[in-house]
Scaffold this motif. Sequence first.
Motif, PDB file in Angstrom:
ATOM      1  N   SER A 166       0.858  -1.186   0.000  1.00 16.42           N
ATOM      2  CA  SER A 166       0.000   0.000   0.000  1.00 16.42           C
ATOM      3  C   SER A 166       0.889   1.230   0.000  1.00 16.42           C
ATOM      4  N   THR A 167       0.531   2.213  -0.834  1.00 20.19           N
ATOM      5  CA  THR A 167       1.267   3.475  -0.854  1.00 20.19           C
ATOM      6  C   THR A 167       0.281   4.635  -0.832  1.00 20.19           C
ATOM      7  N   THR A 169       0.600   7.525  -2.613  1.00 17.91           N
ATOM      8  CA  THR A 169       0.471   8.194  -3.899  1.00 17.91           C
ATOM      9  C   THR A 169       0.938   7.285  -5.023  1.00 17.91           C
ATOM     10  N   GLN A 170       0.714   7.719  -6.260  1.00 15.18           N
ATOM     11  CA  GLN A 170       1.105   6.921  -7.417  1.00 15.18           C
ATOM     12  C   GLN A 170       2.623   6.798  -7.543  1.00 15.18           C
ATOM     13  N   GLN A 174       4.970   1.771  -5.305  1.00  8.26           N
ATOM     14  CA  GLN A 174       4.282   0.516  -5.613  1.00  8.26           C
ATOM     15  C   GLN A 174       5.267  -0.574  -6.044  1.00  8.26           C
ATOM     16  N   GLY A 211      -3.608   0.606  -8.059  1.00  8.70           N
ATOM     17  CA  GLY A 211      -2.366   0.157  -7.477  1.00  8.70           C
ATOM     18  C   GLY A 211      -2.004  -1.220  -7.989  1.00  8.70           C
ATOM     19  N   PHE A 220      -3.694   2.218  -3.509  1.00  3.02           N
ATOM     20  CA  PHE A 220      -3.361   3.594  -3.183  1.00  3.02           C
ATOM     21  C   PHE A 220      -4.236   4.026  -2.015  1.00  3.02           C
ATOM     22  N   GLU A 232      -8.331  -3.064  -7.760  1.00  2.00           N
ATOM     23  CA  GLU A 232      -7.233  -3.408  -6.848  1.00  2.00           C
ATOM     24  C   GLU A 232      -7.543  -4.689  -6.081  1.00  2.00           C
TER      25      GLU A 232
END
Length: 253
Positions: A166-167, A169-170, A174, A211, A220, A232
């Motif tokens: 999990s992040t 932002t783009q 990832q 993501g 995301f 996702e």
Amino acid sequence: MGKGGGCVPSKKKLSGVAATDGERDAAPIPVEDPVEDQALEAEPKAPAGVVKLRIFIVFYSMYGHVEALAKRMKKGVDGVDGVEGVLYRVPETLSPEVLEKMKAPPKDEAVPVIAAAELVEADAVLFGFPTRYGCMAAQMKAFFDATGQLWQEQKLAGKPAGFFVSTGTQGGGQETTAWTAITQLAHHGMLFVPIGYTFGAGMFKMDEVRGGSPYGAGVFAGDGSREATDAELALAEHQGKYMAAVVKRLALA
């Protein structure tokens, strides 16, 4: 990496196939024909009475995003005959007071906390964690740091393993969050199993923010309020199913 043309097969260089005008906008891999479905159809079902293969889905989730992927991943694993997914949380390293200030929701007590020594009981492991500056969160790193005895005795050598992340932002990691974690597997002699592009055309769609990467499923989180999308979650389920197919083939070899 990921933004140039190097990660997407060129439509101008299809080996032995000439693209027609109607084919130029199509994804290189058909979405209705994911790779692991073919593999599963060719495999015999597990004999009655045989103990199921177990894939541990071991994760850390502060706000529930990684946990959502983990639970959907279990669905994918459980959908393969003769294999079952087992959910585990890694120990929390932050105090309740700190978690309260960070507005972290309570942990799901139905998911047990795993001890490092229990990893030897798994036939494979899928590790999930959020990013911290492009690497795994400290809670998961602390868990890996507790596997010293297993490393010394190489108890995990040969076990398949994968990652999901999990992040915020783009551009938040990832891919890097997963590939920087591969060092943990290498020292244990574990076998890294990425999903590649086996999700089919779903890996190439550009009509929504999603993501995930060839390294594994992903979500995301944004500022924490964004929930995992259907795309996702579908990728997470696919990863569980794909890993289960790989583990089953290895067991039946």
